[in-house]
Motif scaffolding. Structure first.
Motif, PDB file in Angstrom:
ATOM      1  N   ALA A  11       1.038  -1.113   0.119  1.00 41.78           N
ATOM      2  CA  ALA A  11      -0.311  -0.012   0.155  1.00 41.78           C
ATOM      3  C   ALA A  11       1.210   1.036   0.004  1.00 41.78           C
ATOM      4  O   ALA A  11       0.266   2.077  -0.457  1.00 41.78           O
ATOM      5  CB  ALA A  11      -0.555  -0.069   0.728  1.00 41.78           C
ATOM      6  N   SER A  12       1.942   1.386   0.890  1.00 41.50           N
ATOM      7  CA  SER A  12       2.741   2.175   0.750  1.00 41.50           C
ATOM      8  C   SER A  12       3.948   2.671  -0.675  1.00 41.50           C
ATOM      9  O   SER A  12       3.692   3.276  -0.950  1.00 41.50           O
ATOM     10  CB  SER A  12       4.042   1.880   2.179  1.00 41.50           C
ATOM     11  N   ASP A  13       3.808   1.215  -1.264  1.00 39.65           N
ATOM     12  CA  ASP A  13       4.271   1.745  -2.615  1.00 39.65           C
ATOM     13  C   ASP A  13       3.898   2.226  -3.382  1.00 39.65           C
ATOM     14  O   ASP A  13       4.182   2.917  -4.213  1.00 39.65           O
ATOM     15  CB  ASP A  13       5.472   0.148  -3.199  1.00 39.65           C
ATOM     16  N   LEU A  14       2.399   1.586  -3.410  1.00 32.30           N
ATOM     17  CA  LEU A  14       1.519   1.647  -4.116  1.00 32.30           C
ATOM     18  C   LEU A  14       1.354   3.190  -3.908  1.00 32.30           C
ATOM     19  O   LEU A  14       1.135   4.589  -5.746  1.00 32.30           O
ATOM     20  CB  LEU A  14      -0.234   1.165  -4.487  1.00 32.30           C
ATOM     21  N   SER A  15       0.930   4.014  -2.737  1.00 31.35           N
ATOM     22  CA  SER A  15       0.521   5.369  -2.618  1.00 31.35           C
ATOM     23  C   SER A  15       1.486   6.275  -2.872  1.00 31.35           C
ATOM     24  O   SER A  15       1.641   7.326  -3.343  1.00 31.35           O
ATOM     25  CB  SER A  15       1.335   5.720  -1.151  1.00 31.35           C
ATOM     26  N   ARG A  16       3.322   5.841  -2.839  1.00 30.92           N
ATOM     27  CA  ARG A  16       4.134   6.838  -3.454  1.00 30.92           C
ATOM     28  C   ARG A  16       4.076   6.531  -5.084  1.00 30.92           C
ATOM     29  O   ARG A  16       4.602   7.943  -5.995  1.00 30.92           O
ATOM     30  CB  ARG A  16       5.603   6.591  -2.868  1.00 30.92           C
ATOM     31  N   ALA A  17       3.690   5.269  -5.967  1.00 31.79           N
ATOM     32  CA  ALA A  17       4.015   5.853  -7.339  1.00 31.79           C
ATOM     33  C   ALA A  17       2.423   6.282  -7.472  1.00 31.79           C
ATOM     34  O   ALA A  17       2.791   7.362  -9.136  1.00 31.79           O
ATOM     35  CB  ALA A  17       3.165   4.107  -8.070  1.00 31.79           C
ATOM     36  N   LEU A  18       1.669   6.730  -6.571  1.00 29.46           N
ATOM     37  CA  LEU A  18      -0.040   7.521  -6.951  1.00 29.46           C
ATOM     38  C   LEU A  18       0.613   8.826  -7.483  1.00 29.46           C
ATOM     39  O   LEU A  18       0.289   9.463  -7.777  1.00 29.46           O
ATOM     40  CB  LEU A  18      -0.674   7.241  -5.985  1.00 29.46           C
ATOM     41  N   GLU A  19       1.306   9.061  -6.146  1.00 28.06           N
ATOM     42  CA  GLU A  19       1.969  10.730  -5.927  1.00 28.06           C
ATOM     43  C   GLU A  19       2.794  11.063  -7.051  1.00 28.06           C
ATOM     44  O   GLU A  19       2.118  11.958  -8.068  1.00 28.06           O
ATOM     45  CB  GLU A  19       2.642  10.891  -4.929  1.00 28.06           C
ATOM     46  N   ALA A  20       3.355  10.065  -6.967  1.00 30.20           N
ATOM     47  CA  ALA A  20       4.151  10.220  -8.558  1.00 30.20           C
ATOM     48  C   ALA A  20       3.481  10.134  -9.855  1.00 30.20           C
ATOM     49  O   ALA A  20       3.909  11.388 -10.971  1.00 30.20           O
ATOM     50  CB  ALA A  20       5.995   9.134  -9.210  1.00 30.20           C
ATOM     51  N   ALA A  21       2.908   9.423 -10.260  1.00 28.38           N
ATOM     52  CA  ALA A  21       2.151  10.029 -11.546  1.00 28.38           C
ATOM     53  C   ALA A  21       1.182  10.931 -11.467  1.00 28.38           C
ATOM     54  O   ALA A  21       0.955  11.469 -12.331  1.00 28.38           O
ATOM     55  CB  ALA A  21       1.003   8.439 -11.470  1.00 28.38           C
ATOM     56  N   ARG A  22       0.900  11.487 -10.262  1.00 22.68           N
ATOM     57  CA  ARG A  22       0.203  12.000 -10.351  1.00 22.68           C
ATOM     58  C   ARG A  22       1.241  14.182 -10.826  1.00 22.68           C
ATOM     59  O   ARG A  22       0.164  14.544 -11.480  1.00 22.68           O
ATOM     60  CB  ARG A  22      -0.634  12.612  -8.842  1.00 22.68           C
ATOM     61  N   ARG A  23       2.175  13.711 -10.328  1.00 21.31           N
ATOM     62  CA  ARG A  23       2.837  15.084 -10.280  1.00 21.31           C
ATOM     63  C   ARG A  23       3.492  14.871 -11.993  1.00 21.31           C
ATOM     64  O   ARG A  23       3.533  16.144 -12.328  1.00 21.31           O
ATOM     65  CB  ARG A  23       4.171  14.463  -9.394  1.00 21.31           C
ATOM     66  N   ILE A  24       3.253  13.745 -13.107  1.00 25.50           N
ATOM     67  CA  ILE A  24       3.413  14.017 -13.611  1.00 25.50           C
ATOM     68  C   ILE A  24       2.671  13.525 -15.096  1.00 25.50           C
ATOM     69  O   ILE A  24       3.269  13.924 -15.610  1.00 25.50           O
ATOM     70  CB  ILE A  24       4.647  13.124 -14.613  1.00 25.50           C
ATOM     71  N   GLY A  25       1.764  13.827 -14.577  1.00 27.88           N
ATOM     72  CA  GLY A  25       0.211  14.433 -15.238  1.00 27.88           C
ATOM     73  C   GLY A  25      -0.175  12.897 -16.237  1.00 27.88           C
ATOM     74  O   GLY A  25      -0.087  13.033 -17.710  1.00 27.88           O
ATOM     75  N   LEU A  26      -0.396  11.760 -15.840  1.00 24.24           N
ATOM     76  CA  LEU A  26      -0.638  10.722 -16.157  1.00 24.24           C
ATOM     77  C   LEU A  26      -2.030   9.514 -15.616  1.00 24.24           C
ATOM     78  O   LEU A  26      -1.986   9.272 -14.500  1.00 24.24           O
ATOM     79  CB  LEU A  26       0.246   9.595 -16.007  1.00 24.24           C
ATOM     80  N   PRO A  27      -2.977  10.486 -15.784  1.00 28.30           N
ATOM     81  CA  PRO A  27      -4.566   9.945 -15.158  1.00 28.30           C
ATOM     82  C   PRO A  27      -4.625   9.096 -15.257  1.00 28.30           C
ATOM     83  O   PRO A  27      -5.047   8.346 -14.307  1.00 28.30           O
ATOM     84  CB  PRO A  27      -5.085  10.959 -16.047  1.00 28.30           C
ATOM     85  N   THR A  28      -4.363   8.314 -16.668  1.00 28.81           N
ATOM     86  CA  THR A  28      -5.390   6.871 -16.573  1.00 28.81           C
ATOM     87  C   THR A  28      -3.728   6.197 -15.549  1.00 28.81           C
ATOM     88  O   THR A  28      -4.444   5.019 -15.337  1.00 28.81           O
ATOM     89  CB  THR A  28      -5.004   5.851 -18.165  1.00 28.81           C
ATOM     90  N   THR A  29      -2.932   6.016 -15.493  1.00 31.19           N
ATOM     91  CA  THR A  29      -2.222   6.109 -14.392  1.00 31.19           C
ATOM     92  C   THR A  29      -2.571   6.220 -13.242  1.00 31.19           C
ATOM     93  O   THR A  29      -2.544   4.880 -12.413  1.00 31.19           O
ATOM     94  CB  THR A  29      -0.730   6.118 -14.367  1.00 31.19           C
ATOM     95  N   VAL A  30      -3.195   7.111 -12.537  1.00 29.72           N
ATOM     96  CA  VAL A  30      -3.393   7.905 -12.012  1.00 29.72           C
ATOM     97  C   VAL A  30      -4.749   6.937 -11.203  1.00 29.72           C
ATOM     98  O   VAL A  30      -4.693   6.252 -10.531  1.00 29.72           O
ATOM     99  CB  VAL A  30      -3.602   9.335 -11.442  1.00 29.72           C
ATOM    100  N   TYR A  31      -5.237   6.590 -12.107  1.00 27.97           N
ATOM    101  CA  TYR A  31      -6.456   6.102 -11.901  1.00 27.97           C
ATOM    102  C   TYR A  31      -6.818   3.922 -11.326  1.00 27.97           C
ATOM    103  O   TYR A  31      -7.056   4.231 -10.897  1.00 27.97           O
ATOM    104  CB  TYR A  31      -8.001   5.157 -12.556  1.00 27.97           C
ATOM    105  N   LEU A  32      -5.732   3.744 -12.408  1.00 27.06           N
ATOM    106  CA  LEU A  32      -5.538   1.960 -11.984  1.00 27.06           C
ATOM    107  C   LEU A  32      -4.774   2.133 -10.711  1.00 27.06           C
ATOM    108  O   LEU A  32      -5.492   1.089 -10.380  1.00 27.06           O
ATOM    109  CB  LEU A  32      -4.118   1.778 -13.063  1.00 27.06           C
TER     110      LEU A  32
END
Length: 55
Positions: A11-32
């Protein structure tokens, strides 16, 4: 490492990846990643319930 701890680490790893995807503007990745995080949090709750003997 227990299953609960492994899931919390995931869960922690996913949260970090989610924030990184948000920062670089990957909406589909953020959703997944968000959907994956929801599933992992549900699994954590299930494991915690099993550990408490209330499942």
């Amino acid at each position: 490492m227990s299953r609960g701890n492994e899931l919390k680490e995931l869960a922690s790893d996913l949260s970090r990846a989610l924030e990184a995807a948000r920062r670089i503007g990957l909406p589909t990745t953020v959703y997944l990643l968000s959907m994956a995080l929801v599933e992992v949090k549900e699994a954590i709750n299930a494991v915690c319930d099993d550990d408490d003997g209330t499942a």
